[in-house]
Design a protein around this motif. Structure first.
Motif, short mmCIF file in Angstrom:
data_model
loop_
_atom_site.label_atom_id
_atom_site.label_comp_id
_atom_site.label_asym_id
_atom_site.label_seq_id
_atom_site.Cartn_x
_atom_site.Cartn_y
_atom_site.Cartn_z
N GLU A 30 0.82 -1.21 0.00
CA GLU A 30 0.00 0.00 0.00
C GLU A 30 0.86 1.26 0.00
OE1 GLU A 30 -2.69 -0.28 3.25
OE2 GLU A 30 -3.77 -2.00 2.41
N LYS A 31 1.98 1.23 -0.72
CA LYS A 31 2.86 2.38 -0.91
C LYS A 31 3.42 2.93 0.40
CE LYS A 31 0.53 3.83 -5.16
NZ LYS A 31 -0.12 4.95 -5.89
N ASN A 32 3.46 2.09 1.43
CA ASN A 32 4.01 2.51 2.72
C ASN A 32 5.48 2.09 2.79
OD1 ASN A 32 4.79 2.76 5.44
ND2 ASN A 32 2.71 2.38 6.16
N PRO A 33 6.41 3.04 2.90
CA PRO A 33 7.84 2.69 2.88
C PRO A 33 8.28 1.85 4.06
CG PRO A 33 7.54 4.99 3.50
CD PRO A 33 6.20 4.50 3.04
N TYR A 34 7.46 1.76 5.11
CA TYR A 34 7.82 0.96 6.27
C TYR A 34 7.10 -0.38 6.30
CZ TYR A 34 10.20 5.02 8.11
OH TYR A 34 11.06 6.08 8.28
N GLN A 35 6.34 -0.66 5.26
CA GLN A 35 5.65 -1.94 5.16
C GLN A 35 6.00 -2.55 3.81
OE1 GLN A 35 1.47 -1.42 5.85
NE2 GLN A 35 1.73 -0.90 8.01
N PHE A 36 6.74 -3.65 3.84
CA PHE A 36 7.17 -4.27 2.60
C PHE A 36 7.48 -5.74 2.83
CE2 PHE A 36 10.69 -2.01 4.61
CZ PHE A 36 11.63 -3.02 4.80
N ASP A 37 7.43 -6.49 1.74
CA ASP A 37 7.85 -7.88 1.73
C ASP A 37 9.20 -7.98 1.05
OD1 ASP A 37 5.51 -8.84 2.90
OD2 ASP A 37 4.49 -9.00 0.97
N ILE A 38 10.10 -8.77 1.60
CA ILE A 38 11.36 -9.09 0.94
C ILE A 38 11.19 -10.46 0.30
CG2 ILE A 38 13.82 -9.54 1.22
CD1 ILE A 38 13.85 -7.60 3.52
N HIS A 39 11.10 -10.50 -1.02
CA HIS A 39 10.85 -11.76 -1.73
C HIS A 39 12.14 -12.50 -2.03
CE1 HIS A 39 6.60 -10.95 -2.13
NE2 HIS A 39 6.85 -9.77 -2.67
N GLU A 40 13.24 -11.79 -2.14
CA GLU A 40 14.54 -12.43 -2.38
C GLU A 40 15.61 -11.63 -1.66
OE1 GLU A 40 16.86 -14.76 -5.88
OE2 GLU A 40 15.65 -13.04 -6.50
N SER A 41 16.39 -12.31 -0.84
CA SER A 41 17.34 -11.59 0.02
C SER A 41 18.51 -11.04 -0.79
CB SER A 41 17.83 -12.50 1.14
OG SER A 41 18.37 -13.70 0.61
N ALA A 42 19.37 -11.90 -1.31
CA ALA A 42 20.54 -11.42 -2.05
C ALA A 42 20.13 -10.93 -3.44
CB ALA A 42 21.57 -12.53 -2.17
N ILE A 43 20.99 -10.09 -4.03
CA ILE A 43 20.74 -9.59 -5.39
C ILE A 43 20.92 -10.75 -6.35
CG2 ILE A 43 21.55 -8.01 -7.16
CD1 ILE A 43 22.51 -6.18 -4.88
N GLY A 44 19.82 -11.15 -7.01
CA GLY A 44 19.83 -12.35 -7.84
C GLY A 44 19.67 -12.06 -9.33
N CYS A 45 19.39 -13.14 -10.08
CA CYS A 45 19.31 -13.06 -11.54
C CYS A 45 18.31 -12.02 -12.03
CB CYS A 45 18.92 -14.42 -12.11
SG CYS A 45 20.01 -15.78 -11.64
N GLU A 46 17.13 -12.02 -11.42
CA GLU A 46 16.05 -11.19 -11.94
C GLU A 46 16.22 -9.71 -11.63
OE1 GLU A 46 12.18 -14.01 -11.86
OE2 GLU A 46 13.28 -13.84 -9.97
N ARG A 47 17.14 -9.37 -10.76
CA ARG A 47 17.39 -7.97 -10.47
C ARG A 47 17.93 -7.26 -11.72
NH1 ARG A 47 18.00 -4.71 -5.84
NH2 ARG A 47 17.87 -2.60 -6.67
N CYS A 48 18.72 -7.97 -12.50
CA CYS A 48 19.26 -7.38 -13.74
C CYS A 48 18.50 -7.84 -14.98
CB CYS A 48 20.73 -7.75 -13.89
SG CYS A 48 21.81 -7.03 -12.63
N HIS A 49 18.04 -9.10 -14.98
CA HIS A 49 17.45 -9.68 -16.19
C HIS A 49 15.94 -9.56 -16.25
CE1 HIS A 49 21.26 -11.37 -17.57
NE2 HIS A 49 21.49 -11.74 -16.32
N GLY A 50 15.32 -9.13 -15.15
CA GLY A 50 13.87 -8.97 -15.14
C GLY A 50 13.17 -10.27 -14.79
N PRO A 51 11.83 -10.24 -14.70
CA PRO A 51 11.03 -11.42 -14.31
C PRO A 51 11.33 -12.62 -15.20
CG PRO A 51 9.68 -9.46 -14.37
CD PRO A 51 10.99 -9.07 -14.97
N GLY A 52 11.47 -13.79 -14.56
CA GLY A 52 11.88 -14.97 -15.29
C GLY A 52 10.76 -15.89 -15.74
N GLU A 53 9.52 -15.59 -15.40
CA GLU A 53 8.44 -16.52 -15.70
C GLU A 53 8.28 -16.76 -17.20
OE1 GLU A 53 4.08 -17.36 -13.91
OE2 GLU A 53 4.40 -15.33 -14.67
N GLN A 54 8.21 -15.70 -18.00
CA GLN A 54 8.04 -15.87 -19.44
C GLN A 54 9.26 -16.50 -20.07
OE1 GLN A 54 6.87 -12.17 -21.23
NE2 GLN A 54 4.84 -12.18 -20.26
N HIS A 55 10.44 -16.13 -19.57
CA HIS A 55 11.68 -16.72 -20.11
C HIS A 55 11.71 -18.22 -19.84
CE1 HIS A 55 15.88 -17.08 -21.21
NE2 HIS A 55 16.12 -17.66 -20.05
#
Length: 238
Positions: free
Chosen positions: A213-238
């Protein structure tokens, strides 16, 4: 652990301590990143009581699937990735993966900081030193998360009642003393362990987080370390 309500939110007595109440926005943070595998000599991220690793694939959220799902088709690239600092950018703290215990004085604020290892846990201890040299107030904060691979520095976070706080003590690789005050803490009026961490603080260090809800203090961390999709984008279609 009791909680105390102030003008702008709720903060536990563990982090309130002896200081005046500092207004906090409540953070409701669910930590559930998809990346779990690490190189053998890297932090494994599994020892903290507040683990940030899981194998959950987050296909329903923008097509992201998590680094773990890229390995089968890209084993060589993944092995190379594990040798990069991106794979160790954020993880659950384990004492054996961190710098050795130490201590330093911060004369501006009349505080002493000790870095302790208690089993697998790292603990940061803060002591206010009175004018006559006596220890005035002491408190210990268990460390839950590490930010940084250690190439330049490591900063430490603790989590308490849904809020994440930054420790005043940071380890610097190229610093003469190793341990010193965290950036922004080297002042006479120390804010101690009361600096809350918003999504802007973690955006550059974690693989993927998502605001609620656009609250900077409320968020989910879905992946801890910087991974593949951070640079390559969402991998589902790939």
């Amino acid at each position: 652990m009791n909680a105390v309500r102030g003008e702008e939110g709720l903060v536990s007595q563990r982090h309130l301590g002896y200081t005046s109440l500092f207004g906090l926005v409540i953070a409701s943070i669910a930590l559930s990143p998809a990346y779990a595998q690490r190189q053998s000599d890297a932090p494994d991220g599994q020892s903290s009581s507040k683990s940030v690793s899981s194998d959950r694939s987050d296909r329903a959220s923008g097509g992201y699937v998590g680094t773990q799902n890229c390995i089968e088709c890209h084993r060589d690239q993944h092995a190379s990735y594990l040798r990069t600092t991106h794979s160790r950018s954020f993880y659950s703290t384990k004492a054996g993966n961190e710098p050795a215990p130490d201590a330093f004085d911060h004369e501006k604020s009349n505080r002493k900081y000790e870095i302790l290892h208690r089993g697998d846990r790292m603990v940061h201890k803060e002591t206010i030193v009175a004018a006559d040299g006596r220890n005035f107030v002491e408190r210990e904060i268990p460390i839950d998360f590490t930010i940084g691979s250690g190439v330049h520095a490591k900063t430490y976070l603790s989590m308490d009642q849904g809020c994440i706080f930054e420790s005043p003590a940071t380890w610097y690789r190229d610093h003469d003393k190793g341990w010193d005050m965290s950036p922004g803490y080297d002042t006479r009026d120390s804010i101690s362990f009361r600096r809350t961490v918003a999504h802007q603080c973690l955006f550059c260090h974690v693989g993927r987080l998502e605001l609620k809800e656009k609250n900077p203090y409320q968020f989910d961390i879905h992946e801890s370390a910087i991974g593949c999709e951070r640079c390559h984008g969402p991998g589902e279609q790939h």
